[in-house]
Design an enzyme around this catalytic site. Structure first.
Site, mmCIF file in Angstrom:
data_model
loop_
_atom_site.group_PDB
_atom_site.id
_atom_site.type_symbol
_atom_site.label_atom_id
_atom_site.label_comp_id
_atom_site.label_asym_id
_atom_site.label_seq_id
_atom_site.Cartn_x
_atom_site.Cartn_y
_atom_site.Cartn_z
ATOM 1 N N TYR A 3 0.810 -1.220 0.000
ATOM 2 C CA TYR A 3 0.000 0.000 0.000
ATOM 3 C C TYR A 3 0.844 1.271 0.000
ATOM 4 O O TYR A 3 0.318 2.361 -0.227
ATOM 5 C CB TYR A 3 -0.937 0.019 1.217
ATOM 6 N N LYS A 15 3.629 -15.032 4.332
ATOM 7 C CA LYS A 15 3.894 -15.989 3.254
ATOM 8 C C LYS A 15 5.410 -16.117 3.197
ATOM 9 O O LYS A 15 6.053 -15.756 2.197
ATOM 10 C CB LYS A 15 3.280 -15.440 1.951
ATOM 11 N N ASP A 64 -2.332 -18.387 2.757
ATOM 12 C CA ASP A 64 -3.268 -19.239 2.007
ATOM 13 C C ASP A 64 -3.898 -20.280 2.929
ATOM 14 O O ASP A 64 -5.103 -20.535 2.873
ATOM 15 C CB ASP A 64 -2.591 -19.881 0.774
ATOM 16 N N ASP A 92 -11.832 -9.221 4.839
ATOM 17 C CA ASP A 92 -13.080 -9.424 4.083
ATOM 18 C C ASP A 92 -13.568 -10.853 4.301
ATOM 19 O O ASP A 92 -14.765 -11.094 4.496
ATOM 20 C CB ASP A 92 -12.862 -9.175 2.578
HETATM 21 C C1 IPM Z 1 -10.451 -1.505 3.386
HETATM 22 C C2 IPM Z 1 -10.667 -1.095 1.961
HETATM 23 C C3 IPM Z 1 -9.535 -0.183 1.537
HETATM 24 C C4 IPM Z 1 -8.246 -0.949 1.685
HETATM 25 C C5 IPM Z 1 -9.659 0.389 0.128
HETATM 26 C C6 IPM Z 1 -10.978 1.075 -0.093
HETATM 27 C C7 IPM Z 1 -8.516 1.323 -0.189
HETATM 28 O O1 IPM Z 1 -10.767 -2.200 1.133
HETATM 29 O O2 IPM Z 1 -10.465 -0.628 4.272
HETATM 30 O O3 IPM Z 1 -10.268 -2.691 3.654
HETATM 31 O O4 IPM Z 1 -7.850 -1.685 0.780
HETATM 32 O O5 IPM Z 1 -7.616 -0.816 2.723
HETATM 33 MN MN MN Z 2 -10.673 -4.081 2.194
#
Ligand code: IPM
Ligand code: MN
Length: 326
Positions: A121, A172, A205, A233
């Site tokens: 990032y 990883k 993984d 997620d």
């Molecule tokens: C999150 C989101 C963000 C990230 C995006 C929107 C930049 O997916 O907060 O998890 O990848 O961190």
């Molecule tokens: Mn995210």
């Protein structure tokens, strides 16, 4: 004591879910002085403003920030993400992204500590020969000893306060031998200072399989920025849905405000229809209160959210149901 909070409702379902979060905080008896900021994709389309430096400076004086969601389909990907969300995380040094999960039956909870300012990032990389058949794109992963260590230390300190006192490093290391080595060495060194915390290591993984098949093996997890993005997620998906997933972008040193936001996005397809689940935003507000020292109100809100988690109702009806129980 009242807390001064910057509120960024943002785009799509963001303003709807934040309205419910603020409703619940008020019902819990916590006084907030809120300052509204119109930022996000819609604002960008109006006047080109994303996140001015003056606004960041103003935020440094606040107690916390509460954000709904940002992003609209009409703005190219990356503009708002990098210009607003990542800029907030980087400029305010929100180096820990804390994302708690609870199994739908309430039997077990675990929390992911995602490093929030480095890794892939960070923005390292670029193009060579762009647009030609010999184009090259690189996107490096930046891992500093300083950045990894402070995140790992936070995770150990958190694990030490919990009942199970267990911390898993997810990476990883079998392929990412440079970054993985730095993470593993740092993790093992800090572990020697915490004999009370038991530790484990999983490749990312394999961790995906365990999230689905045996999440009870986890207590606290620490991982890098991108693995943490993906894993959280999945964490949302296996613990009731992303509509329940809350997060705190923390500056644990408290040199500025921390920022709290649901993990979900702006969901433009259901915006303005009162269809969004506000629980993730409400739980994010509870994390904010906890961070501000309002542990009692935070616990009441969490309990109320658990009590209404099966409710199938509109955004504001769910907010009302939680508010009436705090
Ligand atoms: C999150 C989101 C963000 C990230 C995006 C929107 C930049 O997916 O907060 O998890 O990848 O961190
Ligand atoms: Mn995210």
């Amino acid at each position: 004591m009242s807390h001064t909070i910057g509120v960024i409702g943002g785009d799509g379902i963001g303003p709807e879910v934040i309205a419910e979060a603020l409703k619940v905080v008020a019902a819990a008896g916590v006084e907030l002085d809120t300052v509204d900021y119109q930022l996000g994709g819609a604002r960008y389309l109006t006047d080109g403003v994303i996140l001015p430096d003056e606004v960041i400076e103003e935020w440094r004086g606040l107690d916390a920030l509460l954000l709904g969601a940002v992003g609209t389909p009409d703005v190219p990907p990356g503009v708002i993400e990098r210009g607003l969300l990542l800029k907030m995380r980087f400029e305010l040094d929100l180096y820990v992204n804390q994302r708690p999960f609870t199994a739908p039956d309430g039997s077990h909870d675990f929390v992911v500590i995602r490093e929030n300012t480095e890794g892939t990032y960070a923005g390292e990389g670029g193009f060579l020969r762009k647009g030609t058949p010999h184009e090259i794109a690189t996107q490096g992963s930046v891992n500093t000893r300083f950045g990894v260590e402070r995140c790992v230390r936070y995770a150990f300190d958190l694990a030490a306060t919990r009942e199970r006192k267990h911390l898993t490093l997810v990476h990883k290391t079998n392929v990412l031998t440079f970054a993985g080595d730095l993470w593993e060495r740092t993790f093992n060194e800090v572990a020697t200072e915490h004999p009370e915390v038991t530790t484990a290591y999983n490749h990312v993984d394999a961790a995906c399989i365990y999230f689905v098949e045996s999440p009870e093996r986890y207590d606290v997890i620490v991982t890098d920025n991108l693995f943490g993005d993906i894993l959280t997620d999945l964490g949302g998906a296996v613990s009731g849905g992303i509509g329940f997933a809350a997060s705190g972008n923390l500056n644990p040193d408290r040199t500025g405000p921390s920022m709290f936001e649901p993990v979900h996005g702006s969901a433009p397809d259901i915006a303005g229809q009162q269809k969004a689940n506000p629980i993730a935003a409400i739980l994010s507000a509870a994390m904010m209160l906890e961070f501000l020292g309002e542990a009692d109100a935070a616990a009441r809100i969490r309990k109320a959210c658990a009590d209404v988690s099966a409710l199938d109702a509109s955004t504001s009806e769910i907010g009302d149901a939680v508010a009436s129980r705090v």
